[in-house]
Design an enzyme around this catalytic site. Structure first.
Site, short mmCIF file in Angstrom:
data_model
loop_
_atom_site.label_atom_id
_atom_site.label_comp_id
_atom_site.label_asym_id
_atom_site.label_seq_id
_atom_site.Cartn_x
_atom_site.Cartn_y
_atom_site.Cartn_z
N GLY A 177 0.76 -1.24 0.00
CA GLY A 177 0.00 0.00 0.00
C GLY A 177 0.79 1.29 0.00
O GLY A 177 0.33 2.30 0.53
N ASN A 194 -5.98 2.83 -12.62
CA ASN A 194 -4.92 1.90 -12.22
C ASN A 194 -3.58 2.55 -12.50
O ASN A 194 -3.49 3.48 -13.30
CB ASN A 194 -5.03 0.59 -13.01
CG ASN A 194 -4.04 -0.46 -12.51
OD1 ASN A 194 -3.78 -0.57 -11.32
ND2 ASN A 194 -3.48 -1.25 -13.42
N HIS A 248 0.45 1.50 -13.50
CA HIS A 248 1.30 0.41 -13.97
C HIS A 248 2.74 0.90 -14.03
O HIS A 248 2.99 1.99 -14.57
CB HIS A 248 0.84 -0.05 -15.36
CG HIS A 248 1.63 -1.21 -15.89
ND1 HIS A 248 1.45 -2.50 -15.43
CD2 HIS A 248 2.62 -1.27 -16.81
CE1 HIS A 248 2.31 -3.30 -16.05
NE2 HIS A 248 3.01 -2.58 -16.90
N GLN A 283 8.18 7.97 -8.62
CA GLN A 283 7.35 8.70 -9.58
C GLN A 283 5.88 8.30 -9.45
O GLN A 283 4.98 9.13 -9.61
CB GLN A 283 7.84 8.46 -11.01
CG GLN A 283 9.24 8.95 -11.27
CD GLN A 283 9.43 10.39 -10.84
OE1 GLN A 283 8.58 11.23 -11.03
NE2 GLN A 283 10.57 10.67 -10.22
#
Lengths: 219, 219
Positions: free
Chosen positions: B15, B110, B112, B176
């Site tokens: 998390g 989401n 990635h 990032q």
């Protein structure tokens, strides 16, 4: 006085990358010389650039050959006669066969206007824009049997802006191509590229100054 | 006083992205609040982070359900009960079905850890290193029926260094992620994201200051 690396450039189009390479050889940024320019296209601007620069050039038109292999054999003959040590594809629109690959193993470079593995093939900027990527760029790589698949030497990144067209994005990327293609060739000329499988290691690595030249600030 | 956007976070792991989002909500960088954290994994660190932050959390274990659709129905019920308006996948390791997609059309995000379309799927940093890419990064995107295929909201770029390991590259990218995920959510909260097909247009566009936050200097 060390012998300059002899480059053979294959180009089908206008030749702006060729011009950048010619200019960087002339100002000694690249420890090399363009020994020969070959185009498959008699109208290629690249041939005119060679002529203006006093560089030997030939048009070897693919339409005069029955097979990719026989065409490549003619290319190899011309390149070897000119003592070429590194083959640079600069907008060359023919697929190359193992005849050329085997004559110059690990000695053929190409530049692709995307951040490979993203957007290989044709219509690159259209694909990048349609995909909605926020960044794109260009990639210099060694050529292997595949298309746009060989070991990566240098990449540069550019932002994609919301109001970009194929043209504005191409132009932004082209400015980076003109920086990184000469740099990749110079690294090769200095013997600093070590290929291990898919990876190209820089030995010695890029200095901070050199890195600044290839990795422009992204804002 | 305008109502804050209510976020539902789905997380399976530690998390850290969730934590960045929680922190940015608390310091008002994001005009939103995390209304609910759900994990499929009872041991997820994400649940502990929610607990520490005083945020409602639930474990809904996928192993208690016969099908993806019935599991998603349980997720939807919990999210809707909490008044969630934006679903944020923060390291959620379950594939989602149309049950969840249809309950929150255009409202599921989401992140990635690659520059999509490069390196989708799993083992992302291993693939990037094995490929020899010189740049990688991360991508926040809206979720659609595919995996890692939806419209891209924000990307950030990082260099890949010759001596990188999967861990060092993951860490560089993770920093990032912690910047761009909150920023993407904030843009959504401000109503500035306009989806047209595959493209996400920012209206109004990023200011230079905002752009500097998402497009870090590459050296």
């Amino acid at each position: 006085m060390s012998k300059k690396l002899r480059i053979g450039a294959l180009a089908s189009g206008g030749g702006t990358n060729l011009q950048a390479i010619i200019d960087r050889c002339l100002d000694n940024s690249i420890d090399a010389e363009v020994a020969l320019v070959i185009s498959n296209n008699p109208d290629a601007g690249a041939l005119e650039r060679a002529r203006k620069a006093g560089i030997p050039f030939q048009c070897i038109d693919h339409r005069g050959f029955d097979s990719r292999e026989s065409y490549d054999a003619a290319l190899v003959k011309a390149l070897q006669s000119a003592g070429v040590e590194l083959v640079v594809l600069a907008g060359f629109m023919r697929l190359i066969s193992s005849v050329l690959l085997d004559a110059y193993p690990g000695r053929i470079m190409n530049i692709h206007p995307a951040l490979l593995p993203a957007f290989p093939g044709l219509h690159v900027q259209r694909k990048a824009l349609e995909y909605g990527a926020r960044f794109s760029g260009c990639t210099v790589h060694f050529v292997d049997k595949g298309v746009d698949t060989g070991p990566i030497i240098i990449q540069a990144v550019v932002p994609v802006l919301d109001n970009d067209t194929e043209q504005s994005l191409s132009e932004r990327i082209l400015r980076q191509e003109h920086r990184i293609y000469p740099q990749a060739i110079h690294l090769f000329a200095q013997g600093r590229l070590r290929v291990e499988g898919r990876r190209v290691l820089l030995d010695p690595p890029l200095s901070p100054t050199e890195a600044a030249l290839t990795n422009p600030e992204i804002r």
